[in-house]
Design a protein around this motif. Structure first.
Motif, mmCIF file in Angstrom:
data_model
loop_
_atom_site.group_PDB
_atom_site.id
_atom_site.type_symbol
_atom_site.label_atom_id
_atom_site.label_comp_id
_atom_site.label_asym_id
_atom_site.label_seq_id
_atom_site.Cartn_x
_atom_site.Cartn_y
_atom_site.Cartn_z
ATOM 1 N N ASP A 259 0.812 -1.223 0.000
ATOM 2 C CA ASP A 259 0.000 0.000 0.000
ATOM 3 C C ASP A 259 0.845 1.272 0.000
ATOM 4 O O ASP A 259 0.340 2.369 0.218
ATOM 5 N N LEU A 260 2.153 1.123 -0.257
ATOM 6 C CA LEU A 260 3.068 2.261 -0.326
ATOM 7 C C LEU A 260 3.228 2.683 -1.782
ATOM 8 O O LEU A 260 3.510 1.849 -2.645
ATOM 9 N N ALA A 261 3.040 3.962 -2.065
ATOM 10 C CA ALA A 261 3.148 4.472 -3.442
ATOM 11 C C ALA A 261 4.061 5.694 -3.475
ATOM 12 O O ALA A 261 3.946 6.601 -2.644
ATOM 13 N N LEU A 262 4.966 5.721 -4.456
ATOM 14 C CA LEU A 262 5.884 6.840 -4.641
ATOM 15 C C LEU A 262 5.660 7.402 -6.039
ATOM 16 O O LEU A 262 5.855 6.703 -7.031
ATOM 17 N N ASP A 263 5.202 8.640 -6.110
ATOM 18 C CA ASP A 263 4.918 9.307 -7.371
ATOM 19 C C ASP A 263 6.150 10.093 -7.813
ATOM 20 O O ASP A 263 6.527 11.082 -7.179
ATOM 21 N N LEU A 264 6.768 9.653 -8.914
ATOM 22 C CA LEU A 264 8.003 10.266 -9.383
ATOM 23 C C LEU A 264 7.777 11.646 -9.980
ATOM 24 O O LEU A 264 8.688 12.477 -9.986
ATOM 25 N N ILE A 265 6.588 11.892 -10.513
ATOM 26 C CA ILE A 265 6.286 13.182 -11.130
ATOM 27 C C ILE A 265 5.931 14.219 -10.068
ATOM 28 O O ILE A 265 6.476 15.330 -10.049
ATOM 29 N N LYS A 266 5.023 13.870 -9.192
ATOM 30 C CA LYS A 266 4.565 14.798 -8.153
ATOM 31 C C LYS A 266 5.499 14.837 -6.953
ATOM 32 O O LYS A 266 5.336 15.688 -6.075
ATOM 33 N N GLY B 164 -1.296 3.955 1.941
ATOM 34 C CA GLY B 164 -2.749 3.962 2.056
ATOM 35 C C GLY B 164 -3.258 5.330 1.635
ATOM 36 O O GLY B 164 -2.920 5.840 0.574
ATOM 37 N N ASP B 165 -4.044 5.952 2.496
ATOM 38 C CA ASP B 165 -4.541 7.300 2.198
ATOM 39 C C ASP B 165 -3.806 8.380 2.980
ATOM 40 O O ASP B 165 -4.245 9.517 3.064
ATOM 41 N N GLN B 166 -2.648 8.010 3.545
ATOM 42 C CA GLN B 166 -1.884 8.959 4.368
ATOM 43 C C GLN B 166 -0.672 9.491 3.606
ATOM 44 O O GLN B 166 0.152 8.731 3.097
ATOM 45 N N LEU B 167 -0.556 10.827 3.542
ATOM 46 C CA LEU B 167 0.584 11.473 2.905
ATOM 47 C C LEU B 167 1.792 11.416 3.831
ATOM 48 O O LEU B 167 1.687 11.694 5.023
ATOM 49 N N ILE B 168 2.945 11.040 3.279
ATOM 50 C CA ILE B 168 4.182 10.940 4.053
ATOM 51 C C ILE B 168 5.160 11.991 3.550
ATOM 52 O O ILE B 168 5.505 12.013 2.367
ATOM 53 N N GLU B 169 5.596 12.856 4.441
ATOM 54 C CA GLU B 169 6.541 13.914 4.081
ATOM 55 C C GLU B 169 7.973 13.393 4.209
ATOM 56 O O GLU B 169 8.380 12.942 5.279
ATOM 57 N N PHE C 250 13.635 10.630 0.036
ATOM 58 C CA PHE C 250 12.846 10.281 -1.145
ATOM 59 C C PHE C 250 13.684 9.435 -2.099
ATOM 60 O O PHE C 250 13.218 8.404 -2.610
ATOM 61 N N THR C 251 14.927 9.867 -2.339
ATOM 62 C CA THR C 251 15.812 9.119 -3.236
ATOM 63 C C THR C 251 16.107 7.733 -2.672
ATOM 64 O O THR C 251 16.116 6.737 -3.412
ATOM 65 N N LEU C 252 16.351 7.655 -1.375
ATOM 66 C CA LEU C 252 16.616 6.373 -0.731
ATOM 67 C C LEU C 252 15.416 5.438 -0.900
ATOM 68 O O LEU C 252 15.571 4.262 -1.255
ATOM 69 N N LEU C 253 14.219 5.960 -0.671
ATOM 70 C CA LEU C 253 13.024 5.140 -0.822
ATOM 71 C C LEU C 253 12.836 4.712 -2.275
ATOM 72 O O LEU C 253 12.457 3.561 -2.550
ATOM 73 N N GLU C 254 13.105 5.616 -3.213
ATOM 74 C CA GLU C 254 12.989 5.268 -4.628
ATOM 75 C C GLU C 254 13.906 4.102 -4.982
ATOM 76 O O GLU C 254 13.497 3.148 -5.658
ATOM 77 N N VAL C 255 15.158 4.161 -4.528
ATOM 78 C CA VAL C 255 16.114 3.084 -4.805
ATOM 79 C C VAL C 255 15.633 1.774 -4.192
ATOM 80 O O VAL C 255 15.685 0.715 -4.825
ATOM 81 N N LYS D 53 8.995 6.881 9.306
ATOM 82 C CA LYS D 53 7.941 7.557 8.550
ATOM 83 C C LYS D 53 7.049 6.598 7.771
ATOM 84 O O LYS D 53 5.833 6.803 7.685
ATOM 85 N N ILE D 54 7.640 5.552 7.183
ATOM 86 C CA ILE D 54 6.835 4.690 6.313
ATOM 87 C C ILE D 54 6.361 3.415 6.998
ATOM 88 O O ILE D 54 5.462 2.738 6.469
ATOM 89 N N ASP D 55 6.942 3.068 8.151
ATOM 90 C CA ASP D 55 6.600 1.798 8.797
ATOM 91 C C ASP D 55 5.952 1.930 10.172
ATOM 92 O O ASP D 55 4.918 1.329 10.442
ATOM 93 N N ARG D 56 6.607 2.695 11.044
ATOM 94 C CA ARG D 56 6.189 2.681 12.447
ATOM 95 C C ARG D 56 4.747 3.113 12.685
ATOM 96 O O ARG D 56 4.091 2.561 13.566
ATOM 97 N N PRO D 57 4.206 4.068 11.917
ATOM 98 C CA PRO D 57 2.797 4.427 12.149
ATOM 99 C C PRO D 57 1.805 3.384 11.618
ATOM 100 O O PRO D 57 0.605 3.527 11.805
ATOM 101 N N PHE D 58 2.324 2.333 10.957
ATOM 102 C CA PHE D 58 1.441 1.389 10.288
ATOM 103 C C PHE D 58 1.619 -0.023 10.865
ATOM 104 O O PHE D 58 2.627 -0.346 11.476
ATOM 105 N N GLU D 59 0.621 -0.854 10.618
ATOM 106 C CA GLU D 59 0.598 -2.193 11.216
ATOM 107 C C GLU D 59 1.609 -3.141 10.580
ATOM 108 O O GLU D 59 2.241 -3.944 11.267
ATOM 109 N N VAL D 60 1.750 -3.062 9.256
ATOM 110 C CA VAL D 60 2.594 -4.019 8.533
ATOM 111 C C VAL D 60 3.907 -3.358 8.110
ATOM 112 O O VAL D 60 3.893 -2.385 7.356
#
Length: 225
Positions: A132-139, A145-150, A156-161, A201-208
Motif C-alpha cells: 500500500d506504499l506508493a511513490l509518485d516520481l512526477i509529483k 494507504g490514504d496517508q501522505l508521508i513527508e 525520497f531518493t533512498l526510498l525510490e532506490v 515515517k513509512i513503517d512505524r505508524p502502520f501495522e505491517v
C-alpha cells in the motif's frame, strides 16, 4: 532523475556523474556492456547515456538488446564515433539522441533534460508501488494507504532506490553508491541514520512493516510473505 551511465572510461564516467549529482540527479555507472544489459533490464531509469565502444557488448548491440526487451527508456549515445553514417546507425539501433566526444557537459545536461521531458510511454512507470506504499516520481509525493508521508529529498531518493529494488537485498555499499554517489566508505553511519528516519515515517505508524534489515548484509523493501 535516475540516470544509467554506460561508459568504460572511468574519468569520463566520474565527470558525468559529478555533473549530474550537482544538478540533483543520481547516476549508476556501468563499464561493461553485458553487465549494463542486465542492469538496464532489471532496474528502472529515467535516461541512459551509452558509449559505443564497450567491453563485453558494444553500445549498438546493447541498445538493440534493451529495445528487444521492450524497454523504452530514453537513450543518448555519447561517443567519439561521429560520422554521419555512425549517427544514423545509432539512431536506428534505438537511440533517441547522439552526442559526439569531446563534449560540453552543459550540452549533455540540456539534451538529457529534453529527453526526460518527453511524455512517458505506457510501459514506463511514473508511480512505484510496494503493497500500500506508493511513490509518485512526477509529483514527488509518497503515500501509504490514504496517508501522505513527508520525506526529505535524500529520504525520497533512498526510498525510490529501495522500491525499484523491491524484494532484493541492497547492501550498505550499494546504497552509498546509488543514493549518495559515494564510491568509497565514508566511515559514517549516514545509511543507518537515513534508514532509521525512513522507517519511522513509512513503517512505524502502520501495522505491517515493509522495510526490513537483513542482518550483516543490508536492507530490503517488500511486503511480508
Amino acid at each position: 532523475m535516475r540516470i544509467l551511465v554506460i561508459e568504460d572510461d572511468r574519468k569520463t564516467a566520474d565527470y558525468i556523474a559529478k555533473g549530474f549529482a550537482e544538478a540533483g540527479h543520481v547516476c549508476d555507472i556501468m563499464a561493461d556492456g553485458r553487465d549494463a544489459l542486465y542492469h538496464a533490464t532489471s532496474e528502472e531509469f529515467d535516461v541512459m547515456i551509452v558509449d559505443r565502444m564497450l567491453p563485453g557488448l558494444d553500445g549498438l548491440s546493447l541498445l538493440k538488446a534493451i529495445r528487444a526487451a521492450r524497454n523504452t527508456v530514453p537513450a543518448i549515445f555519447l561517443t567519439s564515433i561521429g560520422g554521419v553514417d555512425d549517427r544514423v546507425e545509432g539512431l536506428e539501433a534505438g537511440g533517441d539522441d547522439y552526442l559526439v566526444k569531446p563534449f560540453a557537459f552543459s550540452e549533455l545536461l540540456a539534451r538529457v533534460n529534453a529527453l526526460s521531458r518527453r511524455p512517458p510511454s505506457q510501459e514506463q512507470k511514473t508511480v512505484l508501488r510496494v503493497a500500500d506504499l506508493a511513490l509518485d516520481l512526477i509529483k514527488r509525493r509518497v503515500m501509504r494507504g490514504d496517508q501522505l508521508i513527508e520525506l526529505q529529498p535524500r529520504e525520497f531518493t533512498l526510498l525510490e532506490v529501495l522500491m525499484r529494488g523491491e524484494g532484493r537485498v541492497l547492501t550498505r555499499t550499494m546504497l552509498l553508491e546509488k543514493v549518495w554517489e559515494f564510491h568509497f566508505d565514508p566511515k559514517t553511519s549516514v545509511v543507518e541514520t537515513h534508514i532509521s528516519r525512513l522507517r519511522a515515517k513509512i513503517d512505524r505508524p502502520f501495522e505491517v512493516p515493509l522495510l526490513h534489515t537483513i542482518r550483516n548484509i543490508g536492507y530490503s523493501l517488500h511486503a511480508p510473505h
